[in-house]
Scaffold this active site. Structure first.
Site, PDB file in Angstrom:
ATOM      1  N   GLN A 191      13.278  28.172  46.363  1.00  0.00           N
ATOM      2  CA  GLN A 191      12.629  27.061  47.057  1.00  0.00           C
ATOM      3  C   GLN A 191      13.632  25.964  47.411  1.00  0.00           C
ATOM      4  OE1 GLN A 191      11.914  28.238  44.054  1.00  0.00           O
ATOM      5  NE2 GLN A 191      11.662  26.608  42.528  1.00  0.00           N
ATOM      6  N   SER A 237      31.207  39.177  37.781  1.00  0.00           N
ATOM      7  CA  SER A 237      32.628  38.872  37.738  1.00  0.00           C
ATOM      8  C   SER A 237      33.439  40.058  37.186  1.00  0.00           C
ATOM      9  CB  SER A 237      32.816  37.657  36.824  1.00  0.00           C
ATOM     10  OG  SER A 237      34.099  37.123  36.949  1.00  0.00           O
ATOM     11  N   GLN A 259      36.617  37.642  30.843  1.00  0.00           N
ATOM     12  CA  GLN A 259      35.612  38.093  31.815  1.00  0.00           C
ATOM     13  C   GLN A 259      34.390  38.651  31.104  1.00  0.00           C
ATOM     14  OE1 GLN A 259      35.597  37.606  35.189  1.00  0.00           O
ATOM     15  NE2 GLN A 259      37.354  36.389  34.571  1.00  0.00           N
ATOM     16  N   HIS A 262      31.341  36.490  30.210  1.00  0.00           N
ATOM     17  CA  HIS A 262      30.480  35.854  31.219  1.00  0.00           C
ATOM     18  C   HIS A 262      29.072  36.423  31.195  1.00  0.00           C
ATOM     19  CE1 HIS A 262      32.606  32.911  33.541  1.00  0.00           C
ATOM     20  NE2 HIS A 262      33.657  33.689  33.702  1.00  0.00           N
ATOM     21  N   GLU A 327      38.283  41.125  41.857  1.00  0.00           N
ATOM     22  CA  GLU A 327      38.174  39.674  42.039  1.00  0.00           C
ATOM     23  C   GLU A 327      39.408  38.970  41.468  1.00  0.00           C
ATOM     24  OE1 GLU A 327      35.098  38.094  39.609  1.00  0.00           O
ATOM     25  OE2 GLU A 327      35.004  36.170  40.656  1.00  0.00           O
ATOM     26  N   HIS A 328      39.753  39.324  40.218  1.00  0.00           N
ATOM     27  CA  HIS A 328      40.920  38.737  39.540  1.00  0.00           C
ATOM     28  C   HIS A 328      41.877  39.852  39.160  1.00  0.00           C
ATOM     29  CE1 HIS A 328      37.464  36.051  38.274  1.00  0.00           C
ATOM     30  NE2 HIS A 328      38.268  35.168  38.817  1.00  0.00           N
ATOM     31  N   ASP A 361      40.453  29.410  36.567  1.00  0.00           N
ATOM     32  CA  ASP A 361      39.033  29.055  36.610  1.00  0.00           C
ATOM     33  C   ASP A 361      38.831  27.551  36.609  1.00  0.00           C
ATOM     34  OD1 ASP A 361      37.988  31.595  36.656  1.00  0.00           O
ATOM     35  OD2 ASP A 361      37.855  31.763  34.475  1.00  0.00           O
ATOM     36  N   HIS A 420      27.942  36.232  87.618  1.00  0.00           N
ATOM     37  CA  HIS A 420      29.251  36.005  87.000  1.00  0.00           C
ATOM     38  C   HIS A 420      30.329  36.055  88.083  1.00  0.00           C
ATOM     39  CE1 HIS A 420      27.157  36.861  83.240  1.00  0.00           C
ATOM     40  NE2 HIS A 420      28.247  36.635  82.539  1.00  0.00           N
TER      41      HIS A 420
END
Lengths: 429, 429
Positions: A191, A237, A259, A262, A327-328, A361, A420
């Site tokens: 929302q 992650s 990692q 997480h 990602e890392h 990070d 055109h």
């Protein structure tokens, strides 16, 4: 126990492919729920926000207040320990300095045919930032999302965050104060994303929405992509650590666990060329887990998604790493630059044994909002460019029209587009 | 008759807002059909492609052939008139030159805290290009999509295009030959997009998919966003022309019609400060329409979506133009740069009376794949960056860890992430 692979084994290729293809993302289908929420917020505006907030976050916005005031943010910043205030300020300064270098250059010039050609970058008018409530309310994420928008020159930043039971993390407010956010709405979920995209009586619409969130928030952003710009489709992650036997196994274990802690869907993978080091790192992980307040999550992630991959050498490892497009990526070896030169796909790379991913990070400067789930093959971390857009421009004079116009007329006619062709032909002399 | 508004009228504000908010995009809900097609191609691969092609394009891929051969492209290029070959080659050269300037700069350096920080750009491995069949098979679009990928350094480009009844436009093949495309599959629709994203036995997967298409193709790209990168959510084309009374009404009429002739959902809007010029341009449009082979489409678009807006002056006009955030914006006035300085949101701007938009569709150099439907508020035309991604990197030594590490430890602890804290703390000295 995490997966353990050895590139010398006969079934290695198939096992590694299975690891690459494994889906860690939840398939919970919230798309219909989200569609309904978006429609209702679009139709009913603030009334829908108040109702959803009462239902999901258990407080009445008309009693607890719709917005967090600047005074609350200032008070929060003053209330936190000096050490944390200093740390947030250092982080903000370093993230700002890194992102300043991402600002794109405009261009403008006249070419050999006499055609003026250029491109001009400008910031979006307004950006919306989603900040999760509860456990995942990270002040560092707030800085990582807001600072690129500020550096881009976005004049209005509207933050939304759920405040379950009316509560909000003072560290998040302190970070908002440091980042200079002046508009904070106490709404969350799909929302809140709908309110930012469509606007309500209270909340004016924005042009770009960034920031992490749960499955509903992510699906809302996905459905509203095109109505507004969004940062990316984010997943769990992940880290790949490439480490030789000269590393301290305790250090590498901590890196892997940073990692794993997480989320149970996070993934940590160690590549090493030394079987004894693999054993030592695995043992260190097991020793460290019980000491962590996040140990249960880390243990679950490491057991289900963790992997240790023994390779003959780095020339064998690096193409495998590229298939994971992590990602890392930590390169904890003597000559990290030599390995980095072989990397084609990674969100962010950490060079050498003294560069733990976690420093990136928080305070190093580069963004920690990075592509996950192999998306580093085609996408980049959050940057100043996500809050800007480019307008191309061109200008012709009679000579330039005469020089390149006839080709445009020929192509327009061949494509069956006579207006055109006429719009150019009328200007030829 | 197109809409006619005068900013002096009492109801202007409401009428203009209605114009800005008007949706021209088809709401045809093809999402379930597309979901089913994507699932089936993912599960059944080439067999699904053959079946859908037999059903929708009425030819058997195993008879007509799955791929267009390089020899067919060479033959097509040799078969077309010299004038068109030259025009395509001029267009390709100019588009290449413009896009070469978009190549981003890498960075690498050490800051005051001793932290090495940088960013490295690289091309995606493979790009997929959708080229529509039938009426909308434009060689100019092919060049506009492929050249940025080539300039980015993408090593594999796979084109898909439906060949209804087995037929394919030789101009498209000629453009493919000029652009150096060596992999062309005779499949179209959502099934072709699925094949590019997931891969099949014959068609290897790609990382980014660009190119225009019908509602099914657009929805397939939208649903696959995140599995692959996509260019943008595209809608009907549009132009805003800002013109004073010194213009030739015939020129401006042709410029307006050059958008109207694309599709009944296209939109052309004229802003002028002169009522007599407004009348003259409107009359010229009516005179020109019957002369166009595309007259029926242009008339429908102009009548339903066209607008002429009379303003007191340009200071009044430009904020209104910004609210429309047009894909194309012509500034046909004495000092176009003065107006351009006031523009915040536009995909591409055409400066001065001698710069018809159509010259930018073909040969000027900037990309003609541009944000539509007010999306220039937050997005940009197709560029080299759409085919590249950025890897950030950092490297610390003992001094740098000691300098910034303690702040990372403090923040990690405050966020309740002890393994993050440990991975940094272990390296402090």
């Amino acid at each position: 126990m995490p997966l353990r692979l050895d590139s010398r084994d006969g079934d290695f290729a198939a096992a590694f492919t299975a690891l690459v293809d494994a889906r860690r993302e939840a398939d919970a289908d919230v798309s219909r729920d989200v569609t309904a929420i978006l429609r209702r917020v679009r139709a009913e505006g603030d009334a829908a926000l108040a109702d959803y907030t009462a239902r999901f976050d258990r407080h009445d916005l008309n009693v607890s207040g719709w917005a967090v005031t600047p005074a609350e943010c200032r008070a929060a910043l003053e209330s936190i320990p000096t050490e944390l205030r200093d740390a947030l300020q250092l982080a903000a300064a370093r993230i700002t300095a890194y992102h300043e270098k991402q600002k794109p250059q405009d261009s403008d010039g006249v070419d050999g045919a006499g055609v003026r050609l250029g491109a001009r970058w400008s910031a979006v008018d307004a950006a919306g930032l989603y900040v999760p409530g509860g456990r995942a309310a990270y002040p560092s994420s707030l800085l990582m999302n807001v600072i690129p928008a500020k550096v881009a020159g976005v004049s209005r930043i509207a933050m939304v965050t759920p405040t379950p039971g009316g509560e909000i993390n003072p560290l998040v407010l302190a970070a908002a104060q440091i980042a200079g956010i002046e508009e904070i709405w106490r709404v969350g979920g799909a929302q809140a994303v709908a309110a930012l995209a469509y606007g309500t009586d209270r909340i004016r619409p924005v042009d770009v929405i960034t920031g992490p969130g749960n499955a509903w928030v992510a699906e809302a952003k996905r459905q509203l992509y095109g109505v507004v710009g969004i940062d990316m489709v984010a997943g769990p992650s992940e880290i790949v650590v490439v480490a030789d036997a000269k590393n301290d196994p305790e250090w590498i274990a901590a890196d892997l666990l940073s990692q794993s802690e997480h989320d149970p869907t996070s993934q940590s993978i160690l590549f090493t060329d030394d079987a004894a080091f693999a054993d030592a790192a695995a043992a260190a992980v097991e020793r460290q887990i019980p000491r962590l307040s996040t140990g249960a999550v880390a243990a679950a992630s490491w057991a289900v998604n963790g992997a240790i991959i023994l390779v003959r050498d780095w020339d064998e490892a690096m193409p495998l790493v590229d298939r994971l497009a992590p990602e890392h990526l930590e390169l904890a070896v003597d000559d990290p630059d030599a390995l980095f030169a072989q990397v084609r796909h990674a969100g962010s790379v950490f060079l050498g044994r003294m560069t733990p991913e976690a420093v990136g990070d928080y305070v190093a400067g580069p963004n920690h909002v990075l592509p996950t789930g192999r998306r580093a093959r085609f996408s980049s971390g959050l940057s100043v460019l996500d809050f800007m857009k480019r307008t191309s421009f061109l200008g012709l004079d009679q000579g330039a029209v005469n020089a390149i116009g006839p080709a445009a007329v020929a192509l327009a006619k061949a494509e069956g587009l006579p207006a055109h062709a006429a719009s150019v032909a009328l200007r030829l002399q």
